[in-house]
Design an enzyme around this catalytic site. Structure first.
Site, PDB file in Angstrom:
ATOM      1  N   SER A  94     -22.239   6.601  20.605  1.00 28.63           N
ATOM      2  CA  SER A  94     -21.516   6.414  21.867  1.00 28.63           C
ATOM      3  C   SER A  94     -21.884   7.455  22.930  1.00 28.63           C
ATOM      4  O   SER A  94     -22.026   7.104  24.109  1.00 28.63           O
ATOM      5  CB  SER A  94     -20.011   6.412  21.614  1.00 28.63           C
ATOM      6  OG  SER A  94     -19.636   5.261  20.892  1.00 28.63           O
TER       7      SER A  94
ATOM      8  N   LYS B 115      -8.183   3.414  14.160  1.00 32.43           N
ATOM      9  CA  LYS B 115      -7.874   2.399  15.168  1.00 32.43           C
ATOM     10  C   LYS B 115      -6.452   1.851  15.073  1.00 32.43           C
ATOM     11  O   LYS B 115      -5.904   1.364  16.065  1.00 32.43           O
ATOM     12  CB  LYS B 115      -8.887   1.254  15.091  1.00 32.43           C
ATOM     13  CG  LYS B 115     -10.289   1.679  15.502  1.00 32.43           C
ATOM     14  CD  LYS B 115     -11.256   0.502  15.499  1.00 32.43           C
ATOM     15  CE  LYS B 115     -12.651   0.964  15.904  1.00 32.43           C
ATOM     16  NZ  LYS B 115     -13.583  -0.177  16.033  1.00 32.43           N
TER      17      LYS B 115
ATOM     18  N   ASP C 230     -13.039  -3.688  21.734  1.00 34.56           N
ATOM     19  CA  ASP C 230     -13.851  -4.236  20.646  1.00 34.56           C
ATOM     20  C   ASP C 230     -13.955  -5.759  20.730  1.00 34.56           C
ATOM     21  O   ASP C 230     -15.017  -6.330  20.496  1.00 34.56           O
ATOM     22  CB  ASP C 230     -13.256  -3.860  19.282  1.00 34.56           C
ATOM     23  CG  ASP C 230     -13.678  -2.476  18.808  1.00 34.56           C
ATOM     24  OD1 ASP C 230     -14.683  -1.945  19.324  1.00 34.56           O
ATOM     25  OD2 ASP C 230     -12.996  -1.924  17.931  1.00 34.56           O
TER      26      ASP C 230
ATOM     27  N   SER D  44     -10.810  -6.051   6.476  1.00 38.86           N
ATOM     28  CA  SER D  44      -9.461  -6.329   6.980  1.00 38.86           C
ATOM     29  C   SER D  44      -8.874  -5.123   7.715  1.00 38.86           C
ATOM     30  O   SER D  44      -7.662  -4.979   7.799  1.00 38.86           O
ATOM     31  CB  SER D  44      -8.546  -6.721   5.802  1.00 38.86           C
ATOM     32  OG  SER D  44      -8.542  -5.707   4.806  1.00 38.86           O
TER      33      SER D  44
ATOM     34  N   GLY E 111      -9.236  -2.185  11.221  1.00 47.03           N
ATOM     35  CA  GLY E 111      -9.025  -2.252  12.664  1.00 47.03           C
ATOM     36  C   GLY E 111     -10.041  -3.102  13.390  1.00 47.03           C
ATOM     37  O   GLY E 111      -9.697  -3.882  14.287  1.00 47.03           O
ATOM     38  N   ALA E 112     -11.319  -2.987  13.014  1.00 41.56           N
ATOM     39  CA  ALA E 112     -12.348  -3.794  13.673  1.00 41.56           C
ATOM     40  C   ALA E 112     -12.147  -5.272  13.358  1.00 41.56           C
ATOM     41  O   ALA E 112     -12.324  -6.141  14.223  1.00 41.56           O
ATOM     42  CB  ALA E 112     -13.738  -3.342  13.243  1.00 41.56           C
TER      43      ALA E 112
ATOM     44  N   GLY F 272     -25.566  -4.214  15.178  1.00 44.33           N
ATOM     45  CA  GLY F 272     -24.401  -3.462  15.636  1.00 44.33           C
ATOM     46  C   GLY F 272     -24.490  -2.930  17.046  1.00 44.33           C
ATOM     47  O   GLY F 272     -23.454  -2.614  17.651  1.00 44.33           O
TER      48      GLY F 272
ATOM     49  N   GLN G 280     -18.727  -3.131  23.973  1.00 41.82           N
ATOM     50  CA  GLN G 280     -17.415  -2.494  24.065  1.00 41.82           C
ATOM     51  C   GLN G 280     -17.485  -1.206  24.861  1.00 41.82           C
ATOM     52  O   GLN G 280     -16.540  -0.841  25.559  1.00 41.82           O
ATOM     53  CB  GLN G 280     -16.819  -2.264  22.668  1.00 41.82           C
ATOM     54  CG  GLN G 280     -17.567  -1.303  21.754  1.00 41.82           C
ATOM     55  CD  GLN G 280     -17.264   0.154  22.026  1.00 41.82           C
ATOM     56  OE1 GLN G 280     -16.203   0.488  22.557  1.00 41.82           O
ATOM     57  NE2 GLN G 280     -18.207   1.013  21.691  1.00 41.82           N
TER      58      GLN G 280
END
Length: 274
Positions: free
Chosen positions: A20, A70, A107, A130, A132-133, A238, A245
């Site tokens: 990032s 998250k 996201d 399963s 946060g993303a 990715g 995002q």
């Protein structure tokens, strides 16, 4: 008075792998904006102290949030956009001077961008994971009207809770179960990331012409994507979601539109950094 530059950052545990800062600082330099973007290691136990410290810093513009925070950061933010109810996870937090911390989620929008660009018209999808993303991805696919969604999860109860949270009709399968004949397979986990076990799946049941989308970006070509490519399936790596995002978050932090016309140059920079 301070001579420090305004800044935003990404927090996570681990965080060393994060690209990032490369993305945001590339855009800041391209637009001649006097600000910077950093990465900071924050453990789950350190979240409260982190936000207390940053709230006292007048140069702090906010942060992006990655694994594993998250969901936990919902306890520290205001939620005027109803992200808690709609998605249940936050990946972007904006700091308003003298005001509350505002949580949102970029996201979902970032995930959808390459599918919309490619005019994806599938009707069935499998989400691996399963966390946060996965919550943001489920919300995104539901918003597209995808009628057939399967959650592949190590913990079936947690997978069912994900579907229930989003009010989504679907099914849950275990990590060792065969894949259904889906049009889209999404890895929302950290499996395949540097330092993590690979995600090994038998892709044979997927529909002809299916898309395999891995949100892991370090390495860029995961074992899952290599297997999909070997079968002649379409792949999305990715960096697609990461850049998408990030562009939405960049606007929030720096009040400027990311120069997406430079995406090819940015991708080359990110690939070279591997």
């Amino acid at each position: 008075m301070t001579d420090a530059l305004p800044y935003a950052e990404v927090i996570g545990d681990p965080i060393a792998h994060s690209k990032s800062p490369l993305i945001h600082n590339f855009w800041l330099n391209a637009l001649n904006i006097e600000a910077e973007y950093k990465k900071t290691h924050v453990t789950p136990e350190g979240l409260a102290a982190y936000f207390l410290m940053r709230r006292a810093d007048p140069d702090w513009l906010g942060c992006n949030v990655t694994i594993p925070h998250k969901i936990a950061v919902l306890d520290f933010v205001d939620d005027p956009g109803g992200v808690r109810e709609r998605i249940g996870a936050v990946n972007t937090i904006a700091s308003e001077t003298g005001g509350p911390l505002i949580g949102t989620n970029t996201d979902a929008g970032g995930f959808l961008q390459p599918l919309l660009r490619d005019k994806w018209k599938g009707r069935s999808a499998v989400i691996v994971g399963s966390g946060g993303a996965a919550r943001a991805i489920l919300f995104a696919l539901t918003s597209l009207g995808v009628p057939d969604i399967t959650i592949m999860a190590r913990d079936r109860a947690r997978g069912q809770a994900l579907l229930d949270y989003g009010g989504t009709k679907g099914r849950v399968i275990g990590m060792g179960d065969p894949l259904p004949a889906a049009d889209l397979l999404v890895n929302s986990t950290s499996l395949g990331m540097v330092g993590q076990p690979s995600l090994t799946l038998d892709l044979t049941p997927l529909a002809a012409g299916a898309t395999v989308y891995d949100i892991v970006y370090a390495p860029l070509e995961t074992e899952l994507l290599k297997a999909a490519k070997a079968r002649g399936l379409k792949i999305l790596d990715g960096l697609e979601m990461l850049i998408g995002q990030a562009a939405l978050a960049f606007d929030i932090f720096f009040d400027a539109q990311a120069p997406r016309e430079l995406d090819a140059e940015l991708r080359a920079l990110l690939i070279a950094a591997d």
